[in-house]
Design a protein around this motif. Structure first.
Motif, PDB file in Angstrom:
ATOM      1  N   ASN A   1      -6.759  -4.006  14.216  1.00  0.00           N
ATOM      2  CA  ASN A   1      -5.818  -4.037  13.824  1.00  0.00           C
ATOM      3  C   ASN A   1      -5.536  -3.116  12.657  1.00  0.00           C
ATOM      4  O   ASN A   1      -4.450  -2.833  12.037  1.00  0.00           O
ATOM      5  N   SER A   2      -6.745  -1.889  12.104  1.00  0.00           N
ATOM      6  CA  SER A   2      -6.628  -1.404  11.128  1.00  0.00           C
ATOM      7  C   SER A   2      -6.019  -0.079  11.759  1.00  0.00           C
ATOM      8  O   SER A   2      -5.849  -0.051  13.097  1.00  0.00           O
ATOM      9  N   SER A   3      -5.398   0.738  10.614  1.00  0.00           N
ATOM     10  CA  SER A   3      -4.258   2.230  10.626  1.00  0.00           C
ATOM     11  C   SER A   3      -5.310   3.298  10.669  1.00  0.00           C
ATOM     12  O   SER A   3      -5.383   4.879  10.659  1.00  0.00           O
ATOM     13  N   SER A   4      -6.791   2.885  10.725  1.00  0.00           N
ATOM     14  CA  SER A   4      -8.240   3.971  10.629  1.00  0.00           C
ATOM     15  C   SER A   4      -7.984   4.754  12.010  1.00  0.00           C
ATOM     16  O   SER A   4      -7.509   4.727  12.921  1.00  0.00           O
ATOM     17  N   TYR A   5      -8.876   5.937  11.751  1.00  0.00           N
ATOM     18  CA  TYR A   5      -8.623   7.329  12.227  1.00  0.00           C
ATOM     19  C   TYR A   5      -7.283   7.720  12.784  1.00  0.00           C
ATOM     20  O   TYR A   5      -6.517   8.011  11.935  1.00  0.00           O
ATOM     21  N   ARG A   6      -7.684   7.794  13.765  1.00  0.00           N
ATOM     22  CA  ARG A   6      -5.941   8.362  13.898  1.00  0.00           C
ATOM     23  C   ARG A   6      -5.264   7.094  14.874  1.00  0.00           C
ATOM     24  O   ARG A   6      -4.040   7.432  15.911  1.00  0.00           O
ATOM     25  N   HIS A   7      -6.012   6.149  14.980  1.00  0.00           N
ATOM     26  CA  HIS A   7      -4.888   5.747  15.602  1.00  0.00           C
ATOM     27  C   HIS A   7      -3.762   4.745  15.986  1.00  0.00           C
ATOM     28  O   HIS A   7      -2.973   4.869  17.144  1.00  0.00           O
ATOM     29  N   SER A   8      -2.838   4.960  15.160  1.00  0.00           N
ATOM     30  CA  SER A   8      -1.079   4.276  14.515  1.00  0.00           C
ATOM     31  C   SER A   8      -0.229   4.801  15.495  1.00  0.00           C
ATOM     32  O   SER A   8       0.282   4.712  16.070  1.00  0.00           O
ATOM     33  N   GLY A   9      -0.682   7.221  15.720  1.00  0.00           N
ATOM     34  CA  GLY A   9      -0.232   7.416  16.529  1.00  0.00           C
ATOM     35  C   GLY A   9      -0.641   7.466  18.019  1.00  0.00           C
ATOM     36  O   GLY A   9       0.124   7.315  18.529  1.00  0.00           O
ATOM     37  N   LEU A  10      -1.870   7.048  18.076  1.00  0.00           N
ATOM     38  CA  LEU A  10      -2.378   7.188  19.100  1.00  0.00           C
ATOM     39  C   LEU A  10      -2.136   5.621  19.916  1.00  0.00           C
ATOM     40  O   LEU A  10      -1.275   5.925  21.665  1.00  0.00           O
ATOM     41  N   ARG A  11      -1.375   4.435  19.125  1.00  0.00           N
ATOM     42  CA  ARG A  11      -1.111   3.501  19.792  1.00  0.00           C
ATOM     43  C   ARG A  11      -0.008   4.140  20.813  1.00  0.00           C
ATOM     44  O   ARG A  11       0.629   3.190  21.587  1.00  0.00           O
ATOM     45  N   SER A  12       1.100   3.958  19.162  1.00  0.00           N
ATOM     46  CA  SER A  12       2.067   4.596  19.887  1.00  0.00           C
ATOM     47  C   SER A  12       2.536   4.939  20.710  1.00  0.00           C
ATOM     48  O   SER A  12       3.463   4.495  21.483  1.00  0.00           O
ATOM     49  N   ILE A  13       1.800   5.985  21.627  1.00  0.00           N
ATOM     50  CA  ILE A  13       1.983   6.777  22.636  1.00  0.00           C
ATOM     51  C   ILE A  13       1.458   5.560  23.434  1.00  0.00           C
ATOM     52  O   ILE A  13       2.209   6.084  25.660  1.00  0.00           O
ATOM     53  N   LEU A  14       0.306   4.933  23.515  1.00  0.00           N
ATOM     54  CA  LEU A  14       0.149   4.488  24.435  1.00  0.00           C
ATOM     55  C   LEU A  14       0.276   3.421  25.316  1.00  0.00           C
ATOM     56  O   LEU A  14       1.018   2.900  26.104  1.00  0.00           O
ATOM     57  N   TYR A  15       1.086   2.955  24.107  1.00  0.00           N
ATOM     58  CA  TYR A  15       1.979   1.665  24.945  1.00  0.00           C
ATOM     59  C   TYR A  15       3.424   2.075  25.176  1.00  0.00           C
ATOM     60  O   TYR A  15       4.038   1.796  25.536  1.00  0.00           O
ATOM     61  N   TYR A  16       3.357   3.155  25.775  1.00  0.00           N
ATOM     62  CA  TYR A  16       4.758   3.711  26.369  1.00  0.00           C
ATOM     63  C   TYR A  16       4.156   5.064  27.774  1.00  0.00           C
ATOM     64  O   TYR A  16       4.608   5.240  28.360  1.00  0.00           O
ATOM     65  N   SER A  17       3.439   3.903  28.385  1.00  0.00           N
ATOM     66  CA  SER A  17       1.924   4.987  28.733  1.00  0.00           C
ATOM     67  C   SER A  17       1.791   3.456  30.288  1.00  0.00           C
ATOM     68  O   SER A  17       1.561   2.315  29.875  1.00  0.00           O
TER      69      SER A  17
END
Length: 186
Positions: free
Chosen positions: A104-120
């Motif tokens: 659930n953290s926004s560590s690494y670069r995951h927040s930007g990556l998650r937003s892309i993955l949620y629409y794939s």
């Protein structure tokens, strides 16, 4: 002392009566002309759950902020779903979608990556309902990558399991019409 107690008790009763009248009027204004509430009964909905997994390959465009999907493919084991990330520095990371979902953290670069993955197609791993899986064309590097994923969505859905669930009803008309009964703000 007894007189103050009686006056206080009378005041409390008046406030209670006023609150009850106000609540009754508020409830009546939310109902139909016959006084019945405007909430529909629970509705049945078919949920499609993915049984296949996805390998989503992305390329970093802006450090930790912007990614583009370059390829997606289906695999048989959903738990082995991964994201292959081509970083700007030339390195390649392989991330488990299970770990991304649990982190659930926004560590690494995951927040930007998650937003892309949620629409794939990878969103089939995060969502329990395949009806919510919608590849977004602007998240893909080019039209051929998007078209491939859009075609694979049909394969993903055809191999999904389905079940009927009961979902909350929605308001039938007036303020908040069409929204879930459990929504906030109407």
């Amino acid at each position: 002392m007894k007189k103050n107690f009686i006056t206080g008790l009378a005041l409390t009763k008046k406030i209670t009566l006023i609150a009850a009248v106000a609540a009754t009027l508020a409830l009546q204004s939310c109902g139909e002309e016959d006084g019945s509430p405007r909430i529909k009964d629970a509705q049945e909905e078919t949920i499609y759950e993915s049984t296949k997994g996805v390998i989503t390959e992305v390329e970093e465009i802006e450090p930790g902020e912007d990614y583009k999907i370059i390829d997606e493919r289906l695999i048989d084991d959903k738990e082995k779903s991964i994201a292959i990330v081509h970083n700007l520095e030339g390195t390649v990371d392989t991330l488990s979608l299970r770990k991304l979902k649990e982190d659930n953290s926004s560590s690494y670069r995951h927040s930007g990556l998650r937003s892309i993955l949620y629409y794939s197609l990878a969103s089939s791993y995060f969502n329990r309902n395949m009806n919510n899986v919608s590849p977004k064309q602007s998240n893909y590097k080019n039209a051929s990558a998007y078209n491939k994923s859009a075609g694979l969505k049909n394969d993903l859905k055809s191999s999904a399991t389905s079940r009927r669930v009961s979902v909350p009803g929605s308001s039938s008309k007036g303020y908040g019409s069409g929204k879930s009964f459990r929504s906030f703000g109407g």
